[in-house]
Design an enzyme around this catalytic site. Sequence first.
Site, PDB file in Angstrom:
ATOM      1  N   TYR A  50      25.029  45.477  42.333  1.00  0.00           N
ATOM      2  CA  TYR A  50      25.866  45.523  43.528  1.00  0.00           C
ATOM      3  C   TYR A  50      25.044  45.941  44.740  1.00  0.00           C
ATOM      4  O   TYR A  50      24.093  46.719  44.624  1.00  0.00           O
ATOM      5  CB  TYR A  50      26.994  46.544  43.364  1.00  0.00           C
ATOM      6  CG  TYR A  50      28.120  46.097  42.474  1.00  0.00           C
ATOM      7  CD1 TYR A  50      29.182  45.359  42.992  1.00  0.00           C
ATOM      8  CD2 TYR A  50      28.136  46.418  41.127  1.00  0.00           C
ATOM      9  CE1 TYR A  50      30.228  44.957  42.183  1.00  0.00           C
ATOM     10  CE2 TYR A  50      29.177  46.013  40.305  1.00  0.00           C
ATOM     11  CZ  TYR A  50      30.223  45.287  40.838  1.00  0.00           C
ATOM     12  OH  TYR A  50      31.252  44.890  40.035  1.00  0.00           O
ATOM     13  N   HIS A 105      35.955  41.267  40.947  1.00  0.00           N
ATOM     14  CA  HIS A 105      37.118  42.081  41.304  1.00  0.00           C
ATOM     15  C   HIS A 105      37.993  41.315  42.289  1.00  0.00           C
ATOM     16  O   HIS A 105      37.478  40.652  43.193  1.00  0.00           O
ATOM     17  CB  HIS A 105      36.670  43.379  41.980  1.00  0.00           C
ATOM     18  CG  HIS A 105      35.892  44.299  41.094  1.00  0.00           C
ATOM     19  ND1 HIS A 105      36.467  45.329  40.401  1.00  0.00           N
ATOM     20  CD2 HIS A 105      34.576  44.335  40.779  1.00  0.00           C
ATOM     21  CE1 HIS A 105      35.539  45.981  39.712  1.00  0.00           C
ATOM     22  NE2 HIS A 105      34.375  45.390  39.923  1.00  0.00           N
ATOM     23  N   ARG A 156      29.270  46.241  31.250  1.00  0.00           N
ATOM     24  CA  ARG A 156      30.448  45.520  31.732  1.00  0.00           C
ATOM     25  C   ARG A 156      30.243  44.032  31.515  1.00  0.00           C
ATOM     26  O   ARG A 156      29.153  43.505  31.753  1.00  0.00           O
ATOM     27  CB  ARG A 156      30.669  45.730  33.246  1.00  0.00           C
ATOM     28  CG  ARG A 156      31.022  47.111  33.735  1.00  0.00           C
ATOM     29  CD  ARG A 156      32.331  47.691  33.226  1.00  0.00           C
ATOM     30  NE  ARG A 156      33.442  46.802  32.950  1.00  0.00           N
ATOM     31  CZ  ARG A 156      34.308  46.321  33.844  1.00  0.00           C
ATOM     32  NH1 ARG A 156      34.190  46.623  35.117  1.00  0.00           N
ATOM     33  NH2 ARG A 156      35.305  45.530  33.491  1.00  0.00           N
ATOM     34  N   TYR A 214      26.311  44.081  33.458  1.00  0.00           N
ATOM     35  CA  TYR A 214      25.419  45.189  33.820  1.00  0.00           C
ATOM     36  C   TYR A 214      25.794  46.450  33.041  1.00  0.00           C
ATOM     37  O   TYR A 214      26.925  46.616  32.609  1.00  0.00           O
ATOM     38  CB  TYR A 214      25.465  45.458  35.329  1.00  0.00           C
ATOM     39  CG  TYR A 214      26.838  45.776  35.877  1.00  0.00           C
ATOM     40  CD1 TYR A 214      27.372  47.064  35.814  1.00  0.00           C
ATOM     41  CD2 TYR A 214      27.606  44.777  36.479  1.00  0.00           C
ATOM     42  CE1 TYR A 214      28.628  47.350  36.321  1.00  0.00           C
ATOM     43  CE2 TYR A 214      28.869  45.059  36.983  1.00  0.00           C
ATOM     44  CZ  TYR A 214      29.369  46.339  36.890  1.00  0.00           C
ATOM     45  OH  TYR A 214      30.621  46.612  37.388  1.00  0.00           O
ATOM     46  N   HIS A 254      32.074  39.928  35.721  1.00  0.00           N
ATOM     47  CA  HIS A 254      33.445  39.935  36.251  1.00  0.00           C
ATOM     48  C   HIS A 254      33.426  39.886  37.774  1.00  0.00           C
ATOM     49  O   HIS A 254      32.432  40.217  38.420  1.00  0.00           O
ATOM     50  CB  HIS A 254      34.204  41.191  35.797  1.00  0.00           C
ATOM     51  CG  HIS A 254      33.615  42.468  36.303  1.00  0.00           C
ATOM     52  ND1 HIS A 254      32.561  43.098  35.680  1.00  0.00           N
ATOM     53  CD2 HIS A 254      33.900  43.218  37.397  1.00  0.00           C
ATOM     54  CE1 HIS A 254      32.245  44.189  36.359  1.00  0.00           C
ATOM     55  NE2 HIS A 254      33.028  44.288  37.414  1.00  0.00           N
TER      56      HIS A 254
END
Lengths: 204, 245
Positions: free
Chosen positions: B111, B165, B160, B150, B163
């Site tokens: 991110y 959000h 995770r 990640y 995905h």
Amino acid sequence: MVQKLEYLRESPSQTAGPYVHIGCMPNFTGIDAYGGDLGTHMKTGPVQGQEITITGIVYDGMNTPLRDAMIEIWQPDAAGLFPSANETRGQPDPNFTGWGRSPGDSSTGEFAFHTVKPGAVPYPDGRMQAPHITAWVVARGINIGLHTRIYFEDEVDSNAADPILSRIEHPSRIPTLLAKKTGEGAYRFDIYLQGPNETIFFDI
Amino acid sequence: MSLIKQTGGFVPRDRSWQPDALTPTYKTSIKRSPQAALLSFPTTLSEETSPVFGHNLIGELDNDLILNYAHAGESAIGPRIIVYGRVLDEMGRGVPGALVEFWQANAGGRYRHKKESYLAALDPNFGGCGRTITAEDGSYEFRTVQPGPYPWPNGMNDWRPAHIHFSLFGHGFAQRLITQMYFEGDPHIKLCPIAGALNNQKAIDALTALLDMHRTVPMDSRAFKFDIVLRGQRQTYFENRKEGL
């Protein structure tokens, strides 16, 4: 012929995670986008009614401030009218959006909304609800967003007659929904996710 | 132009289908989950109204994560995908004018955030956020790169699933929803404590986007279909309802 009701199910919620600000308030995280973050300014010009500031912190079960939450509020204007397409009772204040979004301070977690004191709005049965603001909290560790309400401790008579406050089984919890007056036009509303002061959250 | 003359209550949320607040395998929920029962009451105007987000809010590249942060002439790195679908209510009606915001890690699983600690590389041409407004039939789409899975500090070695959000703003504040979209076939889904908070395979399936080879752009992008359902409202929808209202 058997008639089957084919309704859909609401999409399951998932946590907003630690990076909700990237998606909803990117400028706050340093990603310059959109010319500014949505919900930062609730007043777009001179507004009717009393201008107020509401500050607060969201605390976890260890009394530690959440520093990765996002708080949203939604409220009517000073006359009790919602700046919404489905408001049919009158013309809301054109300089007031009714909607605010705050990430909280990145070191203290303190959120702030510069808004107006809301007017009263009716309950479905016609009784009046005390002035209040609807609030919604999401963050890492919160699997589904939490709805609550911000009432005002100085609205004593309307709070006593409020159809929702008056149905709360444990009156000792009512103060968790009352913003404390800390100065002229200044209110404090801290949110506790757990513990003896746990804020009342709603299933609405 | 006829506007809605009345607003009806929202149907109650099915809490057995939604994740519990306390899901101990997702450790952060332990101290961030309310312990007392939620207070129930029928929705009022405070929950049945919501702000309006019009199409004029959206900039030209807001729904193109491949280009909206990229330097001129460059583009984000990773498998190019289109994500599309409809925002519906529980009665199956399209929800027009809904604000859809989305954010994600880059193709390496990182991110763009100062608190991000994963050592995968930042992509200088990828910001990771976008938004759009649903059309008259509730449809939406955007273009991006497929995010990578990640690691995250929950268990010793938790990852995770890939995905994206999603934040949804429909016609009433009671419909407010944040969720995540997973990708068909990802082996991490069944290992993930956050997806596992749903405790129901059908609910997880409802969040798993399907590969749609018919919607692909040949030699360019694959497509994933992801429909989202918001709470239903007891109200009359008019066919001439103004877009975005």
